[in-house]
Design a protein around this motif. Structure first.
Motif, mmCIF file in Angstrom:
data_model
loop_
_atom_site.group_PDB
_atom_site.id
_atom_site.type_symbol
_atom_site.label_atom_id
_atom_site.label_comp_id
_atom_site.label_asym_id
_atom_site.label_seq_id
_atom_site.Cartn_x
_atom_site.Cartn_y
_atom_site.Cartn_z
ATOM 1 N N LEU A 46 82.614 -15.272 79.864
ATOM 2 C CA LEU A 46 83.965 -15.080 79.345
ATOM 3 C C LEU A 46 84.620 -13.946 80.121
ATOM 4 O O LEU A 46 84.214 -12.796 80.005
ATOM 5 N N GLY A 47 85.622 -14.274 80.930
ATOM 6 C CA GLY A 47 86.281 -13.257 81.746
ATOM 7 C C GLY A 47 86.038 -13.499 83.213
ATOM 8 O O GLY A 47 85.097 -14.207 83.607
ATOM 9 N N SER A 48 86.892 -12.908 84.056
ATOM 10 C CA SER A 48 86.811 -13.186 85.498
ATOM 11 C C SER A 48 87.038 -11.948 86.354
ATOM 12 O O SER A 48 87.561 -12.038 87.460
ATOM 13 N N GLY A 49 86.641 -10.780 85.835
ATOM 14 C CA GLY A 49 86.724 -9.560 86.631
ATOM 15 C C GLY A 49 85.542 -9.430 87.568
ATOM 16 O O GLY A 49 84.765 -10.382 87.767
ATOM 17 N N ILE A 50 85.379 -8.260 88.155
ATOM 18 C CA ILE A 50 84.341 -8.049 89.171
ATOM 19 C C ILE A 50 82.942 -8.256 88.607
ATOM 20 O O ILE A 50 82.086 -8.859 89.262
ATOM 21 N N ALA A 51 82.669 -7.784 87.396
ATOM 22 C CA ALA A 51 81.340 -7.964 86.812
ATOM 23 C C ALA A 51 81.027 -9.446 86.636
ATOM 24 O O ALA A 51 79.927 -9.917 86.977
ATOM 25 N N ALA A 52 81.996 -10.196 86.120
ATOM 26 C CA ALA A 52 81.810 -11.629 85.889
ATOM 27 C C ALA A 52 81.586 -12.385 87.195
ATOM 28 O O ALA A 52 80.674 -13.227 87.305
ATOM 29 N N LEU A 53 82.416 -12.093 88.191
ATOM 30 C CA LEU A 53 82.327 -12.811 89.466
ATOM 31 C C LEU A 53 81.071 -12.429 90.243
ATOM 32 O O LEU A 53 80.459 -13.274 90.914
ATOM 33 N N GLN A 54 80.681 -11.155 90.162
ATOM 34 C CA GLN A 54 79.443 -10.728 90.808
ATOM 35 C C GLN A 54 78.251 -11.477 90.202
ATOM 36 O O GLN A 54 77.366 -11.954 90.923
ATOM 37 N N LEU A 55 78.224 -11.590 88.884
ATOM 38 C CA LEU A 55 77.160 -12.339 88.218
ATOM 39 C C LEU A 55 77.143 -13.785 88.688
ATOM 40 O O LEU A 55 76.092 -14.307 89.090
ATOM 41 N N ALA A 56 78.297 -14.434 88.646
ATOM 42 C CA ALA A 56 78.368 -15.856 89.023
ATOM 43 C C ALA A 56 77.936 -16.079 90.464
ATOM 44 O O ALA A 56 77.291 -17.084 90.782
ATOM 45 N N SER A 57 78.275 -15.127 91.341
ATOM 46 C CA SER A 57 77.957 -15.298 92.761
ATOM 47 C C SER A 57 76.466 -15.194 93.045
ATOM 48 O O SER A 57 75.979 -15.740 94.033
ATOM 49 N N PHE A 58 75.719 -14.509 92.166
ATOM 50 C CA PHE A 58 74.289 -14.316 92.379
ATOM 51 C C PHE A 58 73.415 -15.297 91.594
ATOM 52 O O PHE A 58 72.199 -15.310 91.777
ATOM 53 N N LEU A 59 74.009 -16.105 90.731
ATOM 54 C CA LEU A 59 73.203 -17.032 89.932
ATOM 55 C C LEU A 59 72.720 -18.207 90.781
ATOM 56 O O LEU A 59 73.449 -18.707 91.641
#
Length: 524
Positions: free
Chosen positions: A9-22
């Motif tokens: 939920l959300g699309s800031g740096i923390a969210a995008l960093q997580l998605a990029s490493f999954l």
């Protein structure tokens, strides 16, 4: 049934960093209330702090973080994140032209308030957040689905009190359940609770309120950082004027040109943000306008293109060498209580970024430490989820007891913001805090059973009121001044009773919040 391995939920740096490493074999879905780029991360100007200069060392960065946080920080968290900072910067820097470099390809380092060394990595001059967000978006693979304009408003729990997804409403009013093995709140802070703020329009504390309603522990909500310098014209704030401007030599002055930080703090204009904010606020209350004198900064327009655009779009001529400023809500140090992997007190529910509280920032965030925390937490949580068991989402969703009730009549959004600014803003006291608590209590929003029956605008106000109440009650209970929490009736730090104490809010269904004083593993 729509099932995801990871729901963000959300699309800031923390969210995008997580998605990029999954891992690519994980089904990942990002849902965001607005557009993917409508975030505080995208607006971030200053940069990312990392001890990579020749004269710098992580221990110096750690010491500065403790000093800014007024020693309320979690020592282990601070040490681990700051030690990892140089490698996090190196990884992104090697991927492309994200950060600014000199002619020899060496990263340019800036200075910001309360830092003892030049250690702020920036991109596009003052467009660091935008540069990093665009980079992270470009790294997302096909296994990541993004849905915009979807307002998540209720966490779904099974009979074992495990989070198994969220209930959300689309812009057309359609309600949908999103089921997931792992649900991550990365919705940011709550800056829009206040009249003056640097935050994106969507940042109202939704994720924190939603987690609280589900029974997650929420901590340190009294610690709100007010950024000293927002562009201030005709009684309104128009955008952020980065601390990096003062780092480059700008000073705060009165209409007559008198410097206001002389004799206030040894670091003068680069003092910690709560010190500078309070000083500006005192002048404004007396009817004195305050300005940033930028006349000594060479090539201002080239160094700060985003700020130049904000000023020019609002009719301000930078040739005059002065920018009118006022403090506004900027960052929440508290939030959903988590460990270093983002795990909350509810199984299956995680929180990262500004919505979470790891203890990294203590009572006041050191400049440019927030994007750093987001990058660290995103990568850290990815490692946990990549190796986690792929257990099935099981169990029936448990709903709250159905109690017939009238629809709550909600206040005007501007009333919430103005009263929070006046009573729970930069300077607080018992009288105003009790007034605000009584005003918030009258709406009784914690007892609303079906938030989804309200319009999108009303849902936002419900979450604003819940988050505002958490902040107000915490501010009333902490009878001292520390970092971003300033009580005029208790102006002194009380290390004996408060430096190692946090206030936790936890709600049981059908009950009001239980307040707990807890002793935490904080720096001493």
């Amino acid at each position: 049934m729509m099932t995801n391995d990871v729901l963000i939920l959300g699309s800031g740096i923390a969210a995008l960093q997580l998605a990029s490493f999954l891992n690519k074999d994980l089904n990942v879905r990002i849902i965001t209330k607005g557009k993917i780029r409508t975030t505080n991360s995208y607006l971030a100007q200053g940069g990312i702090a990392a001890a990579i200069g020749e004269q710098d060392h992580p221990m110096k960065h750690i010491a500065d973080t403790f000093e800014a946080g007024r020693y309320h920080n979690n020592r282990e968290t601070v040490e681990k994140i700051i030690t990892a900072a140089p490698q996090l910067i190196k990884f992104i820097s090697e991927q492309g032209a994200v950060f600014d470099k000199d002619q020899n390809g060496k990263l340019l380092l800036g200075m910001e308030g309360a830092h003892s060394e030049k250690r702020i990595v920036h991109g596009g001059g003052d467009a660091t957040g935008k540069n990093v967000v665009e980079f992270l978006i470009s790294t997302l693979k096909d296994h990541v689905t993004i849905e915009e304009d979807v307002f998540a408003y209720e966490l779904l729990l099974n009979s074992e009190k495990r989070c198994i997804g969220v209930k959300a409403k689309g812009s057309d009013g359609t309600i949908k359940n999103y089921y997931s093995r792992n649900t991550i709140i990365a919705t940011g802070g709550c800056g829009q609770l206040f009249t003056y703020t640097s935050n994106a329009q969507t940042v109202n504390g939704d994720g924190i309120a939603m987690a609280y309603l589900a029974g997650a522990e929420v901590v340190d909500m009294e610690f709100i950082q007010f950024h000293p310098t927002l562009l201030y014209l005709n009684g309104e704030t128009k955008g952020l004027i980065s601390e990096a401007v003062r780092g480059e030599g700008a000073i705060l002055v009165t209409e007559e040109g008198t410097p206001i930080m002389e004799g206030v703090h040894p670091l003068k204009d680069l003092a910690p943000r709560h010190v500078v904010s309070q000083e500006i606020y005192d002048y404004l209350k007396k009817g004195c306008n305050i300005y940033l004198d930028i006349s000594k900064i060479k090539n201002f327009k080239q160094r700060f293109p985003s700020i130049t655009t904000i000023c020019e779009e609002n009719g301000l001529q930078l040739s005059e060498g002065r920018i009118p400023v006022a403090p506004g809500s900027h960052f929440l140090m508290g939030g959903i209580k988590t460990d270093l992997f983002g795990r909350t007190s509810i199984k299956g529910l995680f929180a990262i970024g500004e919505a979470a509280c790891t203890g990294f920032h203590g009572a006041n965030r050191l400049a440019s430490n927030s994007l750093l925390e987001g990058l660290y937490m995103g990568e850290k949580l990815s490692k946990l989820l990549n190796k986690a068991d792929r257990e099935a989402v099981v169990g029936t969703v448990v709903t709250r007891p159905s109690i017939p009730q009238k629809k709550v009549v909600l206040p005007d959004k501007q009333d919430i913001k103005s009263l929070m600014m006046e009573r729970v803003g930069i300077v607080r006291n018992e009288v105003n805090l009790k007034k605000q608590k009584a005003w918030l209590d009258a709406f009784n929003v914690n007892q609303i059973n079906d938030i989804g029956s309200y319009s999108l605008g009303e849902m936002t106000k419900v979450f604003m009121l819940i988050t505002a109440k958490l902040i107000t009650e915490s501010a009333l209970m902490r009878t001292e001044s520390r970092g971003g929490h300033y009580r005029s009736d208790y102006p002194i730090e009380d290390d004996e009773h408060w430096v190692n104490e946090s206030i936790i809010h936890k709600k049981s269904w059908g009950m009001e919040s239980n307040h707990e004083h807890i002793e935490t593993a904080l720096a001493t």
